[in-house]
Design an enzyme around this catalytic site. Sequence first.
Site, PDB file in Angstrom:
ATOM      1  N   SER A  65       2.066   6.353  13.428  1.00  0.00           N
ATOM      2  CA  SER A  65       3.509   6.159  13.331  1.00  0.00           C
ATOM      3  C   SER A  65       4.197   7.489  13.099  1.00  0.00           C
ATOM      4  O   SER A  65       3.658   8.367  12.413  1.00  0.00           O
ATOM      5  CB  SER A  65       3.849   5.216  12.176  1.00  0.00           C
ATOM      6  OG  SER A  65       5.251   5.173  11.939  1.00  0.00           O
ATOM      7  N   TYR A  78       3.293   2.807   3.485  1.00  0.00           N
ATOM      8  CA  TYR A  78       3.104   2.779   4.937  1.00  0.00           C
ATOM      9  C   TYR A  78       2.980   4.195   5.476  1.00  0.00           C
ATOM     10  O   TYR A  78       2.073   4.503   6.262  1.00  0.00           O
ATOM     11  CB  TYR A  78       4.269   2.058   5.608  1.00  0.00           C
ATOM     12  CG  TYR A  78       4.142   1.960   7.110  1.00  0.00           C
ATOM     13  CD1 TYR A  78       3.238   1.080   7.691  1.00  0.00           C
ATOM     14  CD2 TYR A  78       4.939   2.737   7.950  1.00  0.00           C
ATOM     15  CE1 TYR A  78       3.116   0.972   9.070  1.00  0.00           C
ATOM     16  CE2 TYR A  78       4.829   2.639   9.331  1.00  0.00           C
ATOM     17  CZ  TYR A  78       3.915   1.760   9.880  1.00  0.00           C
ATOM     18  OH  TYR A  78       3.798   1.668  11.246  1.00  0.00           O
TER      19      TYR A  78
END
Length: 251
Positions: free
Chosen positions: A146, A160
Amino acid sequence: MNTNNNLKLAGKTALVTGASRGIGAAIAHRLASEGAAVAITYSSSPEKAEEVVQSIKSAGGKAFAIKADATDAEATVQAVAQTVKTFGGIDILVNNAGYLSVAPLEQFTLADFDRSVAINVRSVFVAAQEAAKHMKEGGRIINIGSTNADRMPFAGGGVYAMSKSALVGLVKGLARDLGPRGITINNVQPGPVDTDMNPASGPFAETLKGLMALPRYGHIDEIAAMVSYLASPEAGFVTGSSLTIDGGFAA
């Protein structure tokens, strides 16, 4: 399905985790369209997974689905084994399964922390370790990371971001392990992409687009195209890298 005899992944076999929908499904379709036989895993959507498989088969490709929860290391090992048994080997592994939990620090539970690490980091390592046992020269391992590994501009996303940042270090290290065998390993780092979980019309869309150089969400096929490149012979000199495709989110 493209019937061109020069399909760049003809004769190759691939395993794509978490591919019953969204980015994973697009990757499975793309690899199959380029000649690869594709196995996909799913955890809770057998109907969706079967739709992906049947779509690939109806276009002339080879595919099958495996139920495998990414939090279960043994299930991940068995998914690799089943791919090898069914297709006779494994050339391409795409670690797409992921988990996102966002909450303020004081509310973030250890259970969600552990699940984030189990799916976003541990399962990637387990799958890579197992797949590498069966890969020959030219093997490809591709992780879906990501852009949040590089930029986390809002509160609540620390875990995350940490889990995706871990993949950056992992591929740098594993590139050294696998390089002598002619196997590459890389990350693809998407920014906001239009999926069911994060739709371009969703409540966070305008905020996210305001952070980007290109004020739009990415398309799943754009992510699949980058994965296709890394899976191909053309990317034989790319390893240990994190390729960002985020519309300038981290620029």
